[in-house]
Design an enzyme around this catalytic site. Structure first.
Site, short mmCIF file in Angstrom:
data_model
loop_
_atom_site.label_atom_id
_atom_site.label_comp_id
_atom_site.label_asym_id
_atom_site.label_seq_id
_atom_site.Cartn_x
_atom_site.Cartn_y
_atom_site.Cartn_z
N PHE A 1 0.84 -1.20 0.00
CA PHE A 1 0.00 0.00 0.00
C PHE A 1 0.87 1.24 0.00
CE2 PHE A 1 -2.63 3.24 2.30
CZ PHE A 1 -3.63 3.34 1.34
N GLY A 2 0.64 2.12 -0.99
CA GLY A 2 1.33 3.39 -1.04
C GLY A 2 0.40 4.52 -0.66
N TYR A 3 0.83 5.36 0.28
CA TYR A 3 0.01 6.50 0.70
C TYR A 3 0.80 7.81 0.62
CZ TYR A 3 2.47 5.74 5.14
OH TYR A 3 3.43 5.58 6.12
N GLY A 4 2.06 7.74 0.19
CA GLY A 4 2.89 8.92 -0.02
C GLY A 4 3.32 8.97 -1.47
N SER A 5 4.61 9.01 -1.71
CA SER A 5 5.10 9.11 -3.09
C SER A 5 4.77 7.86 -3.92
CB SER A 5 6.60 9.37 -3.11
OG SER A 5 7.31 8.30 -2.50
N GLU B 1 12.76 2.72 2.94
CA GLU B 1 12.08 3.27 4.11
C GLU B 1 12.90 3.10 5.39
OE1 GLU B 1 9.65 5.01 3.38
OE2 GLU B 1 8.98 4.23 1.45
#
Length: 212
Positions: A20-24, A101
């Site tokens: 799941f991507g919620y930033g870049s 990350e």
């Protein structure tokens, strides 16, 4: 974070792996994937509470990037992008993301809700991996700064992935394009204040912290 909503995950026994991507990662996935779905996770808020000393800042002048904070509302939604990783790519992609990350984020498992429904793809909620900044990591900036303070830190910051304001603008634009009508007050108000600071029009002086 409540372990009922957010669980440490090693992913070794997963039949399929979703990220799941919620930033870049919403607008730029730098890894191979076999499927992508728009959708959301529940019970969290997206907040610019993590310092960036690599991608969008430096040790001497940290930028700010997003992490997830548990919401008081269990039905609160964070919209983002889900990516299904091919079995043969899973370990390589996870190693890449673990390194990407490394500045204070841990890998966890939550439920992802694909939206809108698709006739060509399954629509059931899926176990998905995401990266969340730990509150005790050295780059966690805390939850007390106003959006003006956060914007002031962002406005002149830059790192190996580019200027920090660009990160805010691209994320806000992606949310508008992918999820028209959905409001992310923290993100959109930060964008407004930041643009006011960059243009010097004097309109970025309203304090909005957003609720959790």
């Amino acid at each position: 974070m409540s372990r009922t909503a957010l669980n440490v995950c090693d992913s070794k026994n997963e039949e399929e792996t979703w990220i799941f991507g919620y930033g870049s990662l919403v607008w730029k996935a730098d890894f191979p994937f076999e499927e992508q779905r728009t959708g959301f996770v529940k019970g969290f808020c997206r907040r610019f509470y993590q310092n960036s000393i690599d991608h969008r800042g430096t040790h001497d002048k940290p930028g700010r990037v997003v992490t997830l904070i548990q919401s008081k509302d269990p039905d609160a939604k964070v919209w983002g992008m889900g990516y299904r990783i091919g079995r043969e790519d899973t370990q390589r992609v996870l190693c890449h993301l673990d390194h990407r990350e490394k500045n204070g984020y841990d890998r966890h498992r939550v439920l992802f809700y694909p939206y809108p429904p698709s006739d060509a793809q399954t629509n059931d909620p899926k176990n998905i991996l995401l990266y969340v900044a730990t509150v005790d990591n050295p780059s966690f900036a805390g939850q007390s700064d106003s959006l003006e303070v956060i914007a002031g830190q962002i406005v002149g910051a830059a790192g190996e992935s580019g200027k920090n304001p660009e990160y805010v603008y691209k994320l806000a634009e992606a949310m508008r394009q992918l999820y028209p009508g959905e409001e992310d007050e923290h993100l959109f108000e930060l964008e407004r204040i930041l643009r006011a600071m960059e243009t010097g029009d004097g309109t970025g002086d309203r304090t909005v912290s957003g609720s959790n």
